[in-house]
Design an enzyme around this catalytic site. Structure first.
Site, PDB file in Angstrom:
ATOM      1  N   GLY A 102       0.808  -1.226   0.000  1.00 48.66           N
ATOM      2  CA  GLY A 102       0.000   0.000   0.000  1.00 48.66           C
ATOM      3  C   GLY A 102       0.835   1.268   0.000  1.00 48.66           C
ATOM      4  O   GLY A 102       2.050   1.240   0.152  1.00 48.66           O
ATOM      5  N   ARG A 105       3.592   6.140   2.096  1.00 52.25           N
ATOM      6  CA  ARG A 105       3.979   7.549   2.262  1.00 52.25           C
ATOM      7  C   ARG A 105       3.499   8.412   1.101  1.00 52.25           C
ATOM      8  O   ARG A 105       3.855   9.579   1.007  1.00 52.25           O
ATOM      9  CB  ARG A 105       5.488   7.670   2.408  1.00 52.25           C
ATOM     10  N   ASP A 137       8.030   5.917   8.584  1.00 53.73           N
ATOM     11  CA  ASP A 137       7.542   7.236   9.019  1.00 53.73           C
ATOM     12  C   ASP A 137       6.680   7.984   8.016  1.00 53.73           C
ATOM     13  O   ASP A 137       6.187   9.071   8.298  1.00 53.73           O
ATOM     14  CB  ASP A 137       8.734   8.117   9.419  1.00 53.73           C
ATOM     15  N   GLY A 138       6.539   7.444   6.806  1.00 52.14           N
ATOM     16  CA  GLY A 138       5.702   8.128   5.818  1.00 52.14           C
ATOM     17  C   GLY A 138       6.382   9.314   5.148  1.00 52.14           C
ATOM     18  O   GLY A 138       5.757  10.044   4.390  1.00 52.14           O
ATOM     19  N   ASP A 272       4.447  -4.237  -7.191  1.00 52.03           N
ATOM     20  CA  ASP A 272       3.800  -3.039  -6.640  1.00 52.03           C
ATOM     21  C   ASP A 272       4.380  -1.776  -7.263  1.00 52.03           C
ATOM     22  O   ASP A 272       3.868  -0.685  -7.029  1.00 52.03           O
ATOM     23  CB  ASP A 272       3.964  -2.992  -5.108  1.00 52.03           C
ATOM     24  N   ASP A 282       7.577   5.003  -9.538  1.00 50.64           N
ATOM     25  CA  ASP A 282       8.364   4.760  -8.320  1.00 50.64           C
ATOM     26  C   ASP A 282       9.860   4.771  -8.581  1.00 50.64           C
ATOM     27  O   ASP A 282      10.519   3.736  -8.656  1.00 50.64           O
ATOM     28  CB  ASP A 282       7.962   3.433  -7.653  1.00 50.64           C
TER      29      ASP A 282
HETATM   30  P1  AMP Z   1       9.217   1.039  -2.522  1.00 52.40           P
HETATM   31  O1  AMP Z   1      10.358   0.064  -2.441  1.00 52.40           O
HETATM   32  O2  AMP Z   1       9.638   2.487  -2.402  1.00 52.40           O
HETATM   33  O3  AMP Z   1       8.353   0.800  -3.702  1.00 52.40           O
HETATM   34  O4  AMP Z   1       8.328   0.802  -1.206  1.00 52.40           O
HETATM   35  C1  AMP Z   1       7.780  -0.428  -0.861  1.00 52.40           C
HETATM   36  C2  AMP Z   1       6.715  -0.233   0.187  1.00 52.40           C
HETATM   37  O5  AMP Z   1       7.246   0.388   1.359  1.00 52.40           O
HETATM   38  C3  AMP Z   1       5.545   0.638  -0.249  1.00 52.40           C
HETATM   39  O6  AMP Z   1       4.382   0.132   0.330  1.00 52.40           O
HETATM   40  C4  AMP Z   1       5.915   1.990   0.327  1.00 52.40           C
HETATM   41  O7  AMP Z   1       4.795   2.811   0.525  1.00 52.40           O
HETATM   42  C5  AMP Z   1       6.543   1.589   1.653  1.00 52.40           C
HETATM   43  N1  AMP Z   1       7.476   2.605   2.155  1.00 52.40           N
HETATM   44  C6  AMP Z   1       8.718   2.882   1.690  1.00 52.40           C
HETATM   45  N2  AMP Z   1       9.279   3.884   2.401  1.00 52.40           N
HETATM   46  C7  AMP Z   1       8.385   4.260   3.342  1.00 52.40           C
HETATM   47  C8  AMP Z   1       8.371   5.241   4.393  1.00 52.40           C
HETATM   48  N3  AMP Z   1       9.399   6.045   4.623  1.00 52.40           N
HETATM   49  N4  AMP Z   1       7.251   5.329   5.153  1.00 52.40           N
HETATM   50  C9  AMP Z   1       6.207   4.518   4.949  1.00 52.40           C
HETATM   51  N5  AMP Z   1       6.157   3.580   3.998  1.00 52.40           N
HETATM   52  C10 AMP Z   1       7.221   3.440   3.198  1.00 52.40           C
HETATM   53 MG    MG Z   2       6.780   1.393  -4.477  1.00 55.93          MG
END
Ligand code: AMP
Ligand code: MG
Length: 520
Positions: A102, A105, A137-138, A272, A282
């Protein structure tokens, strides 16, 4: 039109089941495609970057009141019609099912209705926690936000399907990250990018209800994809779902072919991170090929298996599409329907990429596969910059009676540590000249074709890092300059030749200039 005067709607929120706003912290969300959640306000939003190219697409003029715009794009102020939400999706990460992920952030603000009738989702990345933040932390740091902001726009101007970026806002708050994953977290400046796309739906949005056996939710979502994203595929179900699946396959093939053309490595091709519209989405630990090497991956997390290395990207995209196809089976889409989609992927890629290679060489079409495979072997013999080699190849004198030195000279810049054996390059150039002659391609045609297919400027990893270092020190001039130059990547722009230079030696092993961690 000023951003603050724009009209916003949010069709997805009214069309699909979602969770009402609730402050319960991270959780598993069932029976809902999204959760209503507001951005968490930040201390001191400041507009650091603005892409007028993206703004033009939205019908927006340059901000007259940067503070008001920063308040909106930093998540401190909602405009009428906005209905912010975080999407619920799952995904396969590095080949394994990872369950619910999901928008942890990213928060969708709403759909901006452009004066030309176009609808564009505005999404803030780094806007604070959501039900999908898990233990994180979002937030997002400035360095990764600069990288996403610049690369989205660079890719668009290179002609690669991608989400766009409107703005880069610093938050005035620190974010703590362990950049090297070595147990030394440190505070870094936080930032928020406003991303723009017709839709941010991913393969994983459909995978999650499929894996959970929530057929009703899967069906609602698939209907939404059909009617809103692929209306031309309308028809009896489940065949209509197979049709839009095939369309996703085709678009994904074109997207990946472009990545291979320009030397882009996404770095985290988890399902995702795959868009249902075939857009690059992304931007994390991505990178640009410098030395041509199919096994190169920019992502330190990917080092053990190099699953997401340059040369694997076409096969991984197909693997990801097969996961999406699987997710549609509960809707009655047949195995044959899914196979037809995957065939469409293969045939589209096989029709698109050779044409791009032909254009990179200035040929009308690719008649001789060995000409290309031998070139790639040559590029790997010594470390050769892919972008410089192809761009400069257009300048090479092909006449066999030209002196060897003058035929080779334009390529000299492309080699990181000395040229390959002269005879091999000259031998290949002779074959290349013969192929062009056979097709009746004139020198002018060749150069024109090549300079449309081979960029002079790409977002080299070290250039992004230099811009980040300056921005962290409060100087945004290099960011604006690079963004401007990347808006015309196929033009020579001699006054900006320094931004086309191959990676300097100091950058070979410097953090951020060679490989990146996922820490962002
Ligand atoms: P990504 O590898 O950036 O595609 O992230 C994979 C998952 O981790 C996704 O669900 C992102 O929303 C979540 N995510 C990555 N970094 C953060 C963050 N700093 N705070 C909250 N969720 C994160
Ligand atoms: Mg992602």
């Amino acid at each position: 039109m000023q951003l603050t005067k724009a009209t916003f709607e949010q069709r997805l929120v009214s069309a699909l089941p979602g969770e009402a706003e609730a402050d319960q912290g991270p959780r598993q969300v069932h029976g809902a495609c999204f959760s209503r959640v507001r951005p968490t306000p930040v201390a001191a939003p400041e507009l650091l970057g603005w892409s007028q190219g993206c703004a033009d697409m939205l019908g927006l003029t340059a901000p007259e009141d940067p503070e008001a715009v920063a308040a909106v794009l930093g998540g401190n102020r909602l405009l009428p019609g906005m209905a912010p939400f975080a999407a619920c999706y799952g995904g396969h990460q590095f080949g394994n099912w990872a369950g619910q992920l999901g928008d942890g952030r990213a928060i969708n603000l709403g759909e901006l209705i452009a004066p030309d009738g176009g609808r564009w989702e505005l999404q803030l990345k780094g806007a604070g926690p959501t039900p999908y933040s898990r233990t994180a932390d979002g937030r997002a740091v400035l360095r990764s936000s600069v990288r996403e902001f610049l690369c989205s726009e660079a890719m668009h101007h290179l002609g690669v399907p991608t989400t766009r970026a409107l703005s880069l806002v610093t938050t005035g708050e620190d974010v703590v990250r362990d950049m090297f994953y070595d147990g030394h977290p440190r505070p870094e400046p936080g930032a928020i990018v406003c991303r723009v796309a017709p839709s941010f739906l991913r393969f994983g949005n459909l995978e999650l209800p499929a894996v959970r056996g929530d057929r009703a939710l899967l069906e609602r979502l698939a209907e939404h994809v059909l009617t809103e994203l692929y209306p031309d595929c309308a028809g009896p179900r489940p065949e209509a779902h197979a049709h839009w699946f095939a369309e996703v396959c085709r678009r994904t093939a074109v997207m990946v072919a472009h990545w291979m053309r320009v030397g882009f490595v996404h770095g985290v091709m988890n399902t995702d991170n795959m868009s249902l519209l075939g857009l690059t989405i992304d931007y994390g630990p991505y990178g640009w090929l410098e030395g041509f090497d199919p096994e190169w991956t920019p992502n330190t997390t990917d080092l053990p298996g190099k699953r997401y290395c340059f040369g694997n990207q076409p096969a991984i995209a197909m693997w990801n599409l097969a996961r999406l196809g699987q997710a549609l089976m509960p809707l009655g889409v047949s195995e044959a329907g899914i196979e037809a989609g995957l065939d469409a992927y293969r045939s589209t890629y096989e029709a698109t990429f050779p044409d791009m290679l032909a254009a990179k060489l200035g040929l009308a079409q690719l008649d001789d596969d060995a000409l290309v495979s031998d070139l790639f072997t040559l590029l790997q013999r010594v470390e050769t910059d892919m972008t410089l080699f192809f761009r400069n190849l257009a300048e090479v004198q092909l006449a066999a009676d030209a002196p060897a030195a003058s035929r080779l000279e334009p390529l000299a810049d492309a080699y990181y540590s000395g040229p390959p054996p002269e005879a091999e390059v000259l031998g290949w150039l002779d074959r290349y000249a013969a192929a062009l002659a056979l097709q009746g391609v004139s020198e002018d045609q060749r150069k024109a074709r090549m300079n449309r297919a081979n960029p002079r400027f790409v977002l080299r990893n070290y250039l992004a890092q230099q811009v980040i270092d300056a921005a962290e020190a409060g100087d945004t001039a290099p960011l604006s300059r690079l963004l401007d130059v990347l808006r015309a990547p196929y033009e020579e722009q001699p006054e900006h030749a320094d931004l086309a230079a191959r990676r300097p030696e100091w950058a070979r092993h410097k953090a951020g200039c060679s490989m990146l961690s996922c820490s962002s």
